[in-house]
Design an enzyme around this catalytic site. Structure first.
Site, mmCIF file in Angstrom:
data_model
loop_
_atom_site.group_PDB
_atom_site.id
_atom_site.type_symbol
_atom_site.label_atom_id
_atom_site.label_comp_id
_atom_site.label_asym_id
_atom_site.label_seq_id
_atom_site.Cartn_x
_atom_site.Cartn_y
_atom_site.Cartn_z
ATOM 1 N N HIS A 170 1.400 -1.446 -0.030
ATOM 2 C CA HIS A 170 0.434 0.006 0.034
ATOM 3 C C HIS A 170 0.869 1.176 -0.420
ATOM 4 O O HIS A 170 0.994 1.529 1.266
ATOM 5 C CB HIS A 170 -1.101 0.111 0.806
ATOM 6 N N ASP A 224 1.897 2.782 3.735
ATOM 7 C CA ASP A 224 1.130 4.186 3.287
ATOM 8 C C ASP A 224 1.778 5.279 2.871
ATOM 9 O O ASP A 224 1.486 6.729 3.479
ATOM 10 C CB ASP A 224 -0.199 4.640 4.596
ATOM 11 N N GLY A 264 -2.943 12.492 -1.286
ATOM 12 C CA GLY A 264 -3.034 13.586 -0.488
ATOM 13 C C GLY A 264 -3.619 14.511 -0.506
ATOM 14 O O GLY A 264 -4.573 14.624 -2.286
#
Ligand code: ZN
Length: 393
Positions: free
Chosen positions: A64, A287, A71
């Protein structure tokens, strides 16, 4: 013809412990694991690396990463940049699954696809998820199933956001329908067709998944909810989800910014195993390059941080050193487990025929060498920079 490369005398974890061995590499693949010095130096051997005192394990798979940037929840200045080759290599990551994120409005899966191609061209291995937070998801060909069937790089859909104030309100029927498209498209394309779900802070967060499963014949393993350590209540629910056969993806980069809310990934691994969750259900992902926003109770943005891919490895080391998790188990969450979840052939293991994706660390768990598909991306701690990374500014 390019000769053989032999990594001599490391303690090898495939991730199964194999003791001190030599790893023979040729043509981008692992050819053999042999006893120390079983194959002598010869004209066929073009490179030998003495690895005494080092530990070798498979190149990490980060399932991921916002490879093309993400963002923007704090306005245009908070858009995150694309990931660099060095960022990944410094974290021992040789395989990455790219995804889009919150901004499925101005960013596209096409940009993620092109970045995946770029990472591949620079020596790493990369695949992607089609879609974004939004439902219905943006796609490359106009349909999730068609993307999976036709686009080689696409191995699933995600991260689709549920149980979050930024989520589309996906009904259980919609979620089951999405999973069905991913499943069938995956079958046609020879992919896992994983549905990766961004989990938010809403209470009883896994209920939409249970309800989607109840309404369909979709197996629970088709879903991969991520950020399962983001707060106390989702982490408690994760234990039951894992015991029922559900996948639990733990996010490694956000804990340092939100230690009051999140469960530290290394501790999360130990606690999930202690609560009876099978190891093969658990994965770590970073992430990376995602924005990590903190909102107040009124939904106002308080601050914004950026995820770092290297945290996957840092948390694996903490699990080994501070939580007493066996080395094999700790390495599995970013090697063999994601390789099987995403059905990545030749990945996640050091075995004859597998891709030569190998990390070597010293006795203090510092990364010294990273090999991706048989090529050194880091040697003696020095990273080979990606295209444009060492350009003068
Ligand atoms: Zn997310």
């Amino acid at each position: 013809m390019e000769g053989l490369c032999i990594l001599r005398g490391a303690r090898v974890f495939t991730p199964t412990p194999r003791g001190v061995a030599d790893i023979v590499v040729g043509g981008g693949r692992v050819l053999a694991l042999t006893a120390l010095d079983e194959i002598p130096s010869s004209s066929l051997v073009s490179r030998e690396v003495r690895c005494g005192g080092m530990i070798a394990f498979p190149g990490l798979i980060d399932g991921h990463v916002h490879v093309a940037g993400a963002g923007g929840e704090g306005g245009p200045s908070t858009r995150t940049p694309e990931v660099t080759v060095s960022q990944l290599v410094r974290g021992g990551i040789t395989t990455v699954i790219g995804c889009l994120g919150t901004d499925g409005y101005t960013r596209t899966p096409q940009a993620v696809l092109m970045k995946v191609k770029s990472l591949r061209a620079q020596g790493l291995s990369a695949w992607m998820l089609t879609g974004a937070y939004q439902f219905p998801p943006p796609t490359i060909t106009g349909d999730v199933g068609r993307d999976l069937a036709l686009v080689e790089e696409v191995v699933g859909v995600g991260e689709v956001a549920i149980s979050d104030h930024r989520a589309s309100f996906v009904s259980p029927e919609d979620l089951a329908d999405l999973a069905s498209k991913a499943r069938v498209g995956g079958m046609l394309g020879g992919k896992a067709g994983i549905v990766q779900l961004h989990m938010g802070d809403v209470r009883d967060p896994l209920r939409p998944i249970y309800r989607a499963i109840e309404r369909s014949a979709i197996p629970i393993g088709q879903f991969m909810p991520t950020h399962m350590n983001r707060n106390a209540w989702i982490f408690e629910d994760a234990k039951e989800f894992g015991r029922r056969g559900g996948r639990i993806d733990i996010t490694t980069s956000s804990y340092r910014y939100f230690p009051d809310d999140e469960t530290k990934p290394s501790a999360a691994l130990a606690r999930l195993l202690a609560s009876g969750v099978p190891l093969d259900r658990i994965t770590f992902s970073s992430d990376g390059n995602g924005s990590l926003p903190l909102f107040d109770a009124q939904g106002r943005l308080l601050r914004l941080e950026i995820g770092q891919p290297r945290t996957v490895f840092e948390e694996i080391v903490d699990a080994i050193v501070h939580e007493g998790v066996p080395i094999q188990a700790a390495l599995s969450v970013a090697t063999v487990n994601p390789a099987r979840a995403f059905a990545l052939a030749g990945k996640g293991e050091i075995s004859p025929g597998s891709d030569a994706d190998i990390v070597l660390v010293d006795e203090d768990w510092r990364i010294r060498f990273v090999m991706a598909r048989g090529q050194f991306m880091m040697e003696d701690g020095v990273v080979r920079p990606g295209v444009f990374e060492d350009s003068p500014t």
